[in-house]
Write an enzyme that holds these catalytic residues in place. Structure first.
Site, PDB file in Angstrom:
ATOM      1  N   GLU A  60       0.826  -1.206   0.000  1.00  0.00           N
ATOM      2  CA  GLU A  60       0.000   0.000   0.000  1.00  0.00           C
ATOM      3  C   GLU A  60       0.865   1.263   0.000  1.00  0.00           C
ATOM      4  O   GLU A  60       0.574   2.237  -0.708  1.00  0.00           O
ATOM      5  CB  GLU A  60      -0.921   0.021   1.226  1.00  0.00           C
ATOM      6  CG  GLU A  60      -1.887  -1.154   1.289  1.00  0.00           C
ATOM      7  CD  GLU A  60      -1.354  -2.311   2.132  1.00  0.00           C
ATOM      8  OE1 GLU A  60      -2.128  -2.871   2.913  1.00  0.00           O
ATOM      9  OE2 GLU A  60      -0.142  -2.626   2.011  1.00  0.00           O
ATOM     10  N   SER A 307      13.471 -40.544  -1.593  1.00  0.00           N
ATOM     11  CA  SER A 307      12.243 -41.263  -1.277  1.00  0.00           C
ATOM     12  C   SER A 307      12.068 -41.476   0.224  1.00  0.00           C
ATOM     13  O   SER A 307      10.934 -41.502   0.713  1.00  0.00           O
ATOM     14  CB  SER A 307      12.213 -42.601  -2.014  1.00  0.00           C
ATOM     15  OG  SER A 307      13.360 -43.369  -1.724  1.00  0.00           O
TER      16      SER A 307
END
Length: 370
Positions: A60, A307
């Site tokens: 902003e 894995s």
């Protein structure tokens, strides 16, 4: 990009605010990604801004600073992807600044779950006579912008995403262990770009030893712009002895390397001058290790295997997001990326949601949430 004075519809302003927010990806954590667009009383574009770096001005304020004359804000509408903050942090509260200006309306994407804000920014604006309303659409896009921030604020641990490269039949390596390369070059570059969206990258000891990865940002917009943080899961302490000969040790500062290991291996790892964190293969062990990482400034993790690591994360239900790069290759017998993840019944298996898929070169990237 819109030019000053160009007509812009509310829908265009919302979409442009979302795209503008992405300029801060990889640089604003632990803050959220936020974009802002200001439109004058005649529905003409005035300015746009994003939160670009942690500790610097919010979206902003950057948008307001781009407006040359405060008089142009009379009757203006401000579109912002997240509720304006109402608390003093590294920067002053945006809601207070907006309340003092002659802006007529604030249209926001989603409310902030941070308890320091959580509706207070909206109430402050209403108290000062501003019209406040939510976006009528694009809620999913606004939530995706702040998913890491909202998760870590609520849970006090890192948001975790699995990145997997696999064959069409779900294999990440041949039976021999050969894995380079199952996916194509475009996928590998895209995966490195995604790596930059997160605070740190996690790999297991096996990946470290056999692949000797660099885990950097080469060929991406983050190259030479950001230093990566690395998390290594090494339960048996097997990767510490020759760690200083690895590419990770060469390319990354020791202060940016974190090792999760069992207590009996912590002293060995400490000789490499990295951060060493106790870990056990249990829900409690993971909870403590992840909170430890969070306290050390890691609010999001990008998990790249192998894995065993995937199996641990899946078994303990720790992941929030999945990036699955799927190649058109068929491997047959080989190592599945879910090899270490076991299920007792179909009723208990996790089901992914919000599934989307897009082409990356000759591969497909599947993105989904747990």
């Amino acid at each position: 990009m819109y030019k000053l004075g160009e007509k812009i519809t509310p829908d265009q302003a919302k979409r442009f605010a979302i795209e503008t927010a992405k300029q801060g990806r990889g640089f604003v954590a632990p803050n959220p990604l936020v974009g802002c667009v200001i439109v004058d009383k005649n529905e003409c574009f005035l300015a746009a801004g994003a939160h670009l770096r942690f500790g610097e001005a919010h979206a902003e304020i950057n948008a307001l600073n781009a407006v040359s004359d405060e008089g142009l804000l009379v009757g203006a509408t401000l579109y912002v992807t997240l509720e304006p903050c109402s608390h003093q942090g590294n920067t002053p509260p945006c809601a207070k600044r907006l309340a003092e200006l002659p802006i007529k309306k604030v249209v926001y994407g989603i409310a902030d779950v941070n308890p320091q804000v959580s509706g207070q920014g909206l109430e402050l604006l209403k108290l000062h006579g501003k019209t406040v309303e939510p976006f009528e659409q694009y809620q999913a896009e606004c939530r995706e912008l702040v998913e890491q921030h909202h998760f870590h604020v609520q849970h006090q641990r890192p948001f975790m995403a699995l990145k997997v490269g696999a064959s069409f039949d779900g294999k990440m390596a041949l039976q021999s262990g050969e894995s380079q390369w199952i996916t194509g070059e475009e996928s590998r570059i895209h995966a490195r770009q995604l790596r930059g969206h997160y605070d740190a990258t996690m790999v297991g000891a096996g990946t470290l030893q056999y692949d000797d990865p660099s885990l950097d940002f080469r060929d991406t917009s983050f190259a030479d712009q950001k230093q990566n943080k690395i998390v290594i899961l090494d339960p048996k302490g097997r990767a510490c002895e020759d760690f200083q000969s690895k590419t990770l040790f060469e390319k990354h500062d020791a202060k940016n390397i974190f090792v999760l290991t069992r207590e009996e291996h912590m002293q060995k790892w400490a000789k490499n001058l990295v951060h060493v964190i106790p870990w056990e293969a249990s829900s409690r062990g993971w909870e403590l290790a992840l909170k430890n990482l969070y306290q050390k400034g890691i609010s999001s993790l990008y998990i790249e295997g192998g894995s065993f690591v995937y199996g641990q994360i899946l078994t303990h239900g720790l992941a929030q997001k999945l990036y699955l790069f799927q190649s058109p290759k068929l491997i047959g017998e080989g190592m599945s990326w879910t090899h270490y993840f076991k299920n007792g019944s179909l009723q208990e298996v996790p089901e992914l949601k919000n599934w989307q898929s897009l082409p990356i070169g000759s591969d497909r990237l599947h993105i989904a949430y747990f």
